[in-house]
Design a protein around this motif. Structure first.
Motif, mmCIF file in Angstrom:
data_model
loop_
_atom_site.group_PDB
_atom_site.id
_atom_site.type_symbol
_atom_site.label_atom_id
_atom_site.label_comp_id
_atom_site.label_asym_id
_atom_site.label_seq_id
_atom_site.Cartn_x
_atom_site.Cartn_y
_atom_site.Cartn_z
ATOM 1 N N ARG A 208 0.837 -1.210 0.000
ATOM 2 C CA ARG A 208 0.000 0.000 0.000
ATOM 3 C C ARG A 208 0.869 1.257 0.000
ATOM 4 O O ARG A 208 0.608 2.209 -0.725
ATOM 5 C CB ARG A 208 -0.912 -0.007 1.229
ATOM 6 C CG ARG A 208 -2.168 0.769 0.960
ATOM 7 C CD ARG A 208 -3.131 0.681 2.074
ATOM 8 N NE ARG A 208 -2.582 1.262 3.292
ATOM 9 C CZ ARG A 208 -3.239 1.305 4.430
ATOM 10 N NH1 ARG A 208 -4.432 0.781 4.520
ATOM 11 N NH2 ARG A 208 -2.714 1.859 5.488
ATOM 12 N N THR A 209 1.954 1.230 0.778
ATOM 13 C CA THR A 209 2.852 2.392 0.837
ATOM 14 C C THR A 209 3.483 2.614 -0.544
ATOM 15 O O THR A 209 3.573 3.738 -1.027
ATOM 16 C CB THR A 209 3.957 2.131 1.900
ATOM 17 O OG1 THR A 209 3.323 1.641 3.062
ATOM 18 C CG2 THR A 209 4.728 3.382 2.225
ATOM 19 N N LYS A 210 3.873 1.503 -1.177
ATOM 20 C CA LYS A 210 4.502 1.601 -2.500
ATOM 21 C C LYS A 210 3.508 2.167 -3.519
ATOM 22 O O LYS A 210 3.841 3.059 -4.313
ATOM 23 C CB LYS A 210 4.943 0.197 -2.942
ATOM 24 C CG LYS A 210 6.117 0.198 -3.889
ATOM 25 C CD LYS A 210 6.750 -1.171 -3.852
ATOM 26 C CE LYS A 210 7.088 -1.661 -5.225
ATOM 27 N NZ LYS A 210 7.399 -3.079 -5.241
ATOM 28 N N MET A 211 2.276 1.657 -3.456
ATOM 29 C CA MET A 211 1.249 2.120 -4.401
ATOM 30 C C MET A 211 0.971 3.609 -4.207
ATOM 31 O O MET A 211 0.843 4.372 -5.162
ATOM 32 C CB MET A 211 -0.054 1.349 -4.185
ATOM 33 C CG MET A 211 -0.222 0.216 -5.183
ATOM 34 S SD MET A 211 -1.317 -1.073 -4.580
ATOM 35 C CE MET A 211 -2.690 -0.213 -3.900
ATOM 36 N N ALA A 212 0.905 4.039 -2.936
ATOM 37 C CA ALA A 212 0.616 5.446 -2.634
ATOM 38 C C ALA A 212 1.730 6.333 -3.188
ATOM 39 O O ALA A 212 1.490 7.441 -3.669
ATOM 40 C CB ALA A 212 0.465 5.640 -1.140
ATOM 41 N N ALA A 213 2.988 5.830 -3.150
ATOM 42 C CA ALA A 213 4.122 6.629 -3.619
ATOM 43 C C ALA A 213 4.070 6.826 -5.133
ATOM 44 O O ALA A 213 4.451 7.879 -5.648
ATOM 45 C CB ALA A 213 5.427 5.949 -3.213
ATOM 46 N N VAL A 214 3.592 5.822 -5.874
ATOM 47 C CA VAL A 214 3.592 5.948 -7.344
ATOM 48 C C VAL A 214 2.259 6.474 -7.885
ATOM 49 O O VAL A 214 2.190 6.937 -9.027
ATOM 50 C CB VAL A 214 3.927 4.610 -8.064
ATOM 51 C CG1 VAL A 214 5.347 4.208 -7.807
ATOM 52 C CG2 VAL A 214 2.964 3.511 -7.671
ATOM 53 N N ALA A 215 1.209 6.418 -7.036
ATOM 54 C CA ALA A 215 -0.123 6.813 -7.532
ATOM 55 C C ALA A 215 -0.165 8.294 -7.873
ATOM 56 O O ALA A 215 0.356 9.128 -7.144
ATOM 57 C CB ALA A 215 -1.170 6.492 -6.476
ATOM 58 N N LYS A 216 -0.753 8.584 -9.029
ATOM 59 C CA LYS A 216 -0.924 9.985 -9.433
ATOM 60 C C LYS A 216 -2.416 10.279 -9.460
ATOM 61 O O LYS A 216 -3.201 9.437 -9.866
ATOM 62 C CB LYS A 216 -0.337 10.210 -10.830
ATOM 63 C CG LYS A 216 1.149 10.010 -10.885
ATOM 64 C CD LYS A 216 1.670 10.376 -12.288
ATOM 65 C CE LYS A 216 3.124 9.973 -12.444
ATOM 66 N NZ LYS A 216 3.293 8.623 -12.956
ATOM 67 N N GLY A 217 -2.791 11.456 -9.060
ATOM 68 C CA GLY A 217 -4.195 11.866 -9.135
ATOM 69 C C GLY A 217 -5.052 11.163 -8.101
ATOM 70 O O GLY A 217 -4.548 10.422 -7.249
ATOM 71 N N PRO A 218 -6.379 11.373 -8.190
ATOM 72 C CA PRO A 218 -7.276 10.792 -7.195
ATOM 73 C C PRO A 218 -7.339 9.262 -7.320
ATOM 74 O O PRO A 218 -7.065 8.711 -8.392
ATOM 75 C CB PRO A 218 -8.635 11.415 -7.542
ATOM 76 C CG PRO A 218 -8.497 11.929 -8.927
ATOM 77 C CD PRO A 218 -7.055 12.136 -9.230
ATOM 78 N N ALA A 219 -7.686 8.626 -6.210
ATOM 79 C CA ALA A 219 -7.753 7.157 -6.205
ATOM 80 C C ALA A 219 -8.810 6.684 -7.195
ATOM 81 O O ALA A 219 -9.862 7.313 -7.347
ATOM 82 C CB ALA A 219 -8.097 6.671 -4.804
ATOM 83 N N LYS A 220 -8.518 5.582 -7.882
ATOM 84 C CA LYS A 220 -9.491 5.032 -8.834
ATOM 85 C C LYS A 220 -10.568 4.274 -8.077
ATOM 86 O O LYS A 220 -10.278 3.680 -7.028
ATOM 87 C CB LYS A 220 -8.777 4.080 -9.785
ATOM 88 C CG LYS A 220 -7.870 4.780 -10.752
ATOM 89 C CD LYS A 220 -7.516 3.847 -11.873
ATOM 90 C CE LYS A 220 -6.692 4.576 -12.904
ATOM 91 N NZ LYS A 220 -5.562 3.829 -13.371
ATOM 92 N N PRO A 221 -11.804 4.248 -8.618
ATOM 93 C CA PRO A 221 -12.837 3.464 -7.930
ATOM 94 C C PRO A 221 -12.472 1.979 -7.954
ATOM 95 O O PRO A 221 -11.794 1.516 -8.879
ATOM 96 C CB PRO A 221 -14.094 3.720 -8.768
ATOM 97 C CG PRO A 221 -13.600 4.209 -10.086
ATOM 98 C CD PRO A 221 -12.280 4.871 -9.845
#
Ligand SMILES: Cc1cc2nc3c(=O)[nH]c(=O)nc-3n(C[C@H](O)[C@H](O)[C@H](O)COP(=O)(O)OP(=O)(O)OC[C@H]3O[C@@H](n4cnc5c(N)ncnc54)[C@H](O)[C@@H]3O)c2cc1C
Length: 474
Positions: A208-221
């Motif tokens: 989850r930490t890794k995903m949060a670091a690479v995620a761009k923009g708002p969370a996808k549904p």
């Protein structure tokens, strides 16, 4: 011109047909015929419109994380129709002693990643909470053999977690039981996480930490669907295919290899037997449930047929009930609830559709969609629609005190529609693949192999095309 037969007109077969249609339009010397045994195309993707509500008989959405279904929707002109689940209202309950208990925040699938919500949740006993704390210190473990999901979850969190979460979650997705389904086939990430981290909790947190670091923009549904229902996908696909190539009410009984000396004019290839007719093709994509594929391939390769027949399928029943505004106001918020086996009920789960996908019901309507059947209750198929409705209404009364008369009700029965990936599934797939390779021009697609969800089926159809075209030199 090379000819490809596609057997099965569900989403897997139609995805294959669309991929071939695209190749054909871009000049590839190929044509196709889709054989579908029923009078309509689409398989389990069926949408009804009742009293202003959109009712899904089969799948209602697909996981956004798996891109293949949404990508296909965009290719067939449905990009603007894609919708996401209403995740601000995402709340799931577990039925415990006839009461709804909300799943604590931070649970990822069944793995707790947030301490406080789990500690204060009334869902788990103190014993299970202590197991969760101890789980944090599990050392890495590389399993030498496949095992059931229940065995793995039990080892990490104990039997309460199997009953309250693993089993209901898996019956929601597969209609299957944690005590039979293979960890390696159904939750491969769990097996990898255990090997690397030991603790599933620490592994999930790291992911989850890794995903949060690479995620761009708002969370996808979490889930995606189509505004007017899943059948939009089928209608748009069919509209883009060559109408003359779509043979409904055409069940295929057998496919057999034709060798040069047997068919002097046609060369190597396949004979497809449907009714009293036999037609020649250069390649065949079988996109049916595996028991049907097994029956077709019995004479071509009995060993392959045996392995295909050994993949079991479970049945499923969905019941959609429509209610008025008053009921809508009285229903709990959230996506719905799961029913553990220990509750002794026949219902497996229910979705509050008007919350999960608000587009599906006008504001003065509520839709409650209930799931029954699955591996533990095949007998439900023997009950009449009226009996099933009675069971559902009795259980809704017991669980959420819903006594109101529904404005409408629809019951849909899906016999042997959900593949069950039992322990050893991946080894069986390897055998199937090596036997298939000995039959040039044959490909297999559908939910019996590497994913039961709509996106996996879409991908399996497209991959099957790549596979057969390479074999016939296109
Ligand atoms: C109730 C239910 C809810 C679901 N919910 C979801 C969900 O929310 N999200 C999700 O991603 N997935 C969901 N799934 C799973 C997913 O919908 C299916 O796995 C997927 O649609 C299967 O597609 P398919 O084309 O492989 O098979 P099918 O849809 O079963 O199509 C196979 C086709 O082959 C035809 N056929 C069979 N034998 C022959 C023959 N001998 N000759 C010619 N044709 C033949 C059949 O008539 C059928 O049309 C759900 C499934 C069910 C049943």
């Amino acid at each position: 011109m090379k000819r490809v037969a596609i057997i099965g007109g569900g989403i897997s077969g139609l995805s294959a047909a669309f991929t071939l249609e695209e190749k054909r339009k871009s000049g590839a010397p190929v044509e196709y015929v889709v054989f579908e045994s029923s009078p309509r195309l689409g398989g389990v993707l069926v949408t009804d419109h009742v009293d202003g509500c959109i009712i899904e008989a089969g799948p209602d959405s697909f996981l956004t994380e798996k891109p293949w279904a949404a990508d296909l929707c965009r290719k067939i002109g449905l990009g603007a129709q894609l919708i996401g689940s209403n995740d601000v209202d995402r709340k799931t309950y577990i039925v415990v002693k006839n009461k709804l208990v909300v799943l604590p925040d931070g649970l990822m699938f069944m793995v707790p990643t947030k301490i406080m919500p789990t500690v204060f949740s009334s869902l788990f006993s103190v014993r299970t909470k202590l197991r969760m704390a101890a789980e944090w210190f599990h050392p890495p473990r590389k399993a030498t053999e496949d095992e059931t999901v229940a065995a793995m979850v039990q080892r990490h969190y104990g039997s309460e977690m199997v009953d309250l979460l693993a089993d209901p979650l898996l019956s929601g997705v597969y209609g299957g039981e944690a005590a039979h389904l293979s960890v390696r086939a159904v939750l491969p990430r769990f097996a990898e996480m255990e090997a690397k981290y030991g603790s599933l909790g620490r592994a999930m947190l790291a992911a989850r930490t890794k995903m949060a670091a690479v995620a761009k923009g708002p969370a996808k549904p979490l889930f995606s669907s189509l505004k007017d229902g899943m059948q939009q996908m089928i209608d748009a696909l069919v509209a883009r295919l060559d109408a003359k190539a779509l043979k409904t009410s055409s069940s295929v009984q057998a496919v057999s290899r034709q060798h040069q000396n047997q068919s002097q004019n046609n060369g190597n290839g396949w004979a497809v037997q449907s009714g009293h007719e036999s037609d020649h093709f250069d390649a065949v994509i079988i996109a049916t449930p595996t028991p049907a594929a097994a029956a077709m391939l019995e004479s071509a390769d009995p060993s392959l047929a045996r392995d295909l027949a050994d993949i079991n399928y479970g049945s499923s029943v969905t019941v959609s009930l429509g209610y008025d505004e008053k009921v809508r106001r009285s229903l709990p918020p959230g996506f719905g609830f799961l029913v553990p086996r220990s509750e002794g009920r026949r219902m497996l789960a229910a979705t509050f559709v008007h919350n999960k996908f608000p587009h599906r019901a006008p504001e003065n309507r509520a839709i409650v969609r209930c799931f029954l059947g699955g591996a533990r209750d095949e007998q439900i198929l023997q009950s009449s629609d009226a009996e099933i409705l009675q069971i559902v209404r009795d259980e809704l009364r017991g669980i959420i005190s819903l006594t109101a008369e529904p404005l409408f009700a629809r019951v849909y029965k899906w016999k042997s529609a959900m593949a069950q990936y039992s322990v050893g599934h991946l080894e069986r797939l390897q055998r199937i693949e090596s036997l298939r390779r000995k039959l040039p021009g044959l490909a297999l697609a559908g939910n019996g192999y590497s994913g039961i969800g709509v996106p996996d089926c879409v991908r399996s159809g497209a991959d099957a095309v790549g596979n057969v075209l390479a074999q016939i030199g296109i």
